[in-house]
Design a protein around this motif. Structure first.
Motif, short mmCIF file in Angstrom:
data_model
loop_
_atom_site.label_atom_id
_atom_site.label_comp_id
_atom_site.label_asym_id
_atom_site.label_seq_id
_atom_site.Cartn_x
_atom_site.Cartn_y
_atom_site.Cartn_z
N PHE A 99 -28.00 62.01 -32.33
CA PHE A 99 -27.93 63.27 -31.60
C PHE A 99 -26.79 63.29 -30.60
CE2 PHE A 99 -32.18 65.72 -31.87
CZ PHE A 99 -32.08 65.73 -33.24
N ALA A 100 -26.50 62.17 -29.97
CA ALA A 100 -25.38 62.12 -29.03
C ALA A 100 -24.08 62.46 -29.74
CB ALA A 100 -25.30 60.75 -28.37
N VAL A 101 -23.92 61.91 -30.94
CA VAL A 101 -22.70 62.16 -31.72
C VAL A 101 -22.67 63.59 -32.25
CG1 VAL A 101 -21.53 61.55 -33.88
CG2 VAL A 101 -22.33 59.75 -32.35
N ALA A 102 -23.77 64.02 -32.86
CA ALA A 102 -23.81 65.37 -33.44
C ALA A 102 -23.68 66.44 -32.35
CB ALA A 102 -25.11 65.57 -34.22
N GLY A 103 -24.32 66.21 -31.20
CA GLY A 103 -24.22 67.17 -30.10
C GLY A 103 -22.80 67.30 -29.58
N THR A 104 -22.10 66.18 -29.49
CA THR A 104 -20.71 66.22 -29.04
C THR A 104 -19.83 66.94 -30.05
OG1 THR A 104 -21.07 64.09 -27.94
CG2 THR A 104 -18.79 64.81 -28.22
N GLU A 105 -20.03 66.63 -31.33
CA GLU A 105 -19.24 67.28 -32.38
C GLU A 105 -19.45 68.79 -32.36
OE1 GLU A 105 -17.00 66.20 -34.31
OE2 GLU A 105 -17.27 64.07 -34.71
N LYS A 106 -20.69 69.23 -32.18
CA LYS A 106 -20.95 70.67 -32.19
C LYS A 106 -20.34 71.33 -30.96
CE LYS A 106 -24.45 74.14 -33.03
NZ LYS A 106 -25.82 74.40 -33.52
N PRO B 47 -14.59 66.30 -21.99
CA PRO B 47 -15.52 65.70 -21.01
C PRO B 47 -16.88 66.39 -21.00
CG PRO B 47 -13.35 65.98 -20.04
CD PRO B 47 -13.32 66.71 -21.33
N MET B 48 -16.89 67.73 -21.02
CA MET B 48 -18.16 68.45 -21.02
C MET B 48 -18.86 68.35 -22.37
SD MET B 48 -18.71 69.30 -18.06
CE MET B 48 -20.27 70.07 -18.50
N ALA B 49 -18.08 68.22 -23.44
CA ALA B 49 -18.69 68.03 -24.76
C ALA B 49 -19.46 66.71 -24.80
CB ALA B 49 -17.62 68.06 -25.84
N ALA B 50 -18.90 65.67 -24.18
CA ALA B 50 -19.59 64.39 -24.12
C ALA B 50 -20.88 64.51 -23.31
CB ALA B 50 -18.68 63.32 -23.51
N ALA B 51 -20.84 65.26 -22.21
CA ALA B 51 -22.05 65.46 -21.40
C ALA B 51 -23.11 66.22 -22.19
CB ALA B 51 -21.70 66.22 -20.12
N LEU B 52 -22.69 67.21 -22.97
CA LEU B 52 -23.64 67.95 -23.80
C LEU B 52 -24.19 67.08 -24.92
CD1 LEU B 52 -21.85 71.41 -23.99
CD2 LEU B 52 -24.06 70.92 -22.90
N GLY B 53 -23.35 66.17 -25.43
CA GLY B 53 -23.85 65.23 -26.42
C GLY B 53 -24.93 64.34 -25.85
N VAL C 69 -17.00 58.29 -27.04
CA VAL C 69 -16.14 57.82 -28.13
C VAL C 69 -15.72 59.00 -29.00
CG1 VAL C 69 -16.09 56.45 -30.26
CG2 VAL C 69 -17.08 55.48 -28.17
N VAL C 70 -16.66 59.87 -29.33
CA VAL C 70 -16.34 61.04 -30.15
C VAL C 70 -15.40 61.99 -29.42
CG1 VAL C 70 -17.34 63.05 -31.33
CG2 VAL C 70 -18.55 60.86 -31.35
N ALA D 6 -17.17 59.27 -35.21
CA ALA D 6 -18.60 59.51 -35.15
C ALA D 6 -19.39 58.24 -35.45
CB ALA D 6 -18.99 60.62 -36.13
N LEU D 7 -18.95 57.50 -36.47
CA LEU D 7 -19.64 56.25 -36.81
C LEU D 7 -19.52 55.23 -35.68
CD1 LEU D 7 -18.60 55.87 -40.57
CD2 LEU D 7 -20.82 56.60 -39.65
N ALA D 8 -18.33 55.16 -35.08
CA ALA D 8 -18.13 54.23 -33.97
C ALA D 8 -18.99 54.63 -32.77
CB ALA D 8 -16.65 54.19 -33.58
N GLY D 9 -19.03 55.93 -32.47
CA GLY D 9 -19.84 56.39 -31.35
C GLY D 9 -21.32 56.14 -31.56
N ALA D 10 -21.82 56.45 -32.77
CA ALA D 10 -23.23 56.22 -33.06
C ALA D 10 -23.56 54.73 -33.02
CB ALA D 10 -23.59 56.80 -34.42
N GLY D 11 -22.65 53.92 -33.57
CA GLY D 11 -22.88 52.47 -33.56
C GLY D 11 -22.89 51.91 -32.15
N LEU D 12 -21.98 52.40 -31.30
CA LEU D 12 -21.94 51.93 -29.91
C LEU D 12 -23.22 52.30 -29.17
CD1 LEU D 12 -20.48 50.69 -27.49
CD2 LEU D 12 -19.43 52.94 -27.09
N CYS D 13 -23.65 53.56 -29.31
CA CYS D 13 -24.86 54.01 -28.64
C CYS D 13 -26.08 53.22 -29.12
CB CYS D 13 -25.06 55.50 -28.89
SG CYS D 13 -26.57 56.18 -28.16
N PHE D 14 -26.24 53.10 -30.42
CA PHE D 14 -27.39 52.39 -30.98
C PHE D 14 -27.37 50.92 -30.58
CE2 PHE D 14 -29.63 50.32 -34.61
CZ PHE D 14 -30.86 50.92 -34.44
N GLY D 15 -26.18 50.31 -30.65
CA GLY D 15 -26.06 48.90 -30.28
C GLY D 15 -26.37 48.66 -28.81
N LEU D 16 -25.84 49.52 -27.94
CA LEU D 16 -26.12 49.38 -26.51
C LEU D 16 -27.61 49.52 -26.22
CD1 LEU D 16 -23.25 51.34 -24.68
CD2 LEU D 16 -23.76 48.90 -24.51
N ARG D 17 -28.24 50.49 -26.90
CA ARG D 17 -29.67 50.70 -26.66
C ARG D 17 -30.49 49.49 -27.10
NH1 ARG D 17 -33.31 51.35 -24.07
NH2 ARG D 17 -35.12 52.62 -24.47
#
Length: 216
Positions: free
Chosen positions: A102-109, A118-124, A161-162, A176-187
């Protein structure tokens, strides 16, 4: 790009819906309660994002695939809860998957609607954490985002990242893959090692831990 965002959104929707439904089963809710938690966990963040960027009517109610996905996840979890529970740390694992997607998809949208990076990342980040907050509030527990190990920060890192990739005109899919991987890995790393932001020392140390217990 629209198809890519849709795929990410639907996968994230299913993952978050599983987390909401699993928590509902653990709290011994009836099937309606489980489906409500499934819907809220999966779609509350995206609905908030869509309202803020002016994407109305929000896709969660204008596109039948989103509520249908939450319905499928809720029904599967309600009737086959023992199978879902056999997965390691099911609620928090599915939650981490949904958070990353969702963080990645939200940023992309948000970027596709012309929002600055910057605001797109916050919305993500908001897309990622909104559903979990709604899910936890409905079962009367402190939202994980306010007490768990690196939750919102992980979402923001993946979204950043996105956003940075878009700013540098890099290909969307690898970013998108890098961003999702970073978020999931950090979590996952935060859950395993107990990484978290500083906690106030003024509270009662005897307060109970989150309902799902700490990660081991």
């Amino acid at each position: 790009m629209e198809t890519f965002v849709l795929i990410l959104d639907l996968i994230g929707t299913f993952a978050f819906a599983l987390s909401g439904a699993t928590l509902g089963v653990r709290r011994r809710l009836d099937i309606f309660g489980v489906l409500v938690l499934s819907f809220a966990a999966a779609l509350a963040g995206g609905m908030t994002r869509d309202v803020l960027i002016g994407a109305t009517p929000v896709v969660a109610i204008s596109d039948w695939r989103y509520p249908a996905t939450t319905l499928v996840a809720g029904v599967v979890t309600f009737f086959w809860a023992p199978l879902i529970e056999r997965l390691q740390f099911p609620v928090r694992l599915f939650d981490a998957m949904g958070l990353a997607l969702f963080a990645v998809a939200g940023t992309e949208k948000a970027l596709s609607f012309g929002i600055a990076p910057p605001m797109a990342a916050a919305l993500g980040m908001l897309t990622g954490i909104g559903g979990g907050i709604a899910r936890d509030v409905l079962v009367a527990r402190v939202p994980l985002v306010l007490q768990a190990e690196l939750y919102a920060i992980a979402a923001l890192a993946g979204a950043a990242v996105v956003a940075v990739g878009h700013w540098l005109n890099l290909p969307s899919l690898p970013c998108a893959l890098a961003g999702a991987g970073l978020c999931f890995g950090l979590r996952l790393m935060a859950m395993h090692f107990g990484w978290h932001l500083p906690v106030s020392l003024q509270g009662n140390s005897d307060d109970p831990p989150p309902a799902d217990g700490p990660a081991r």
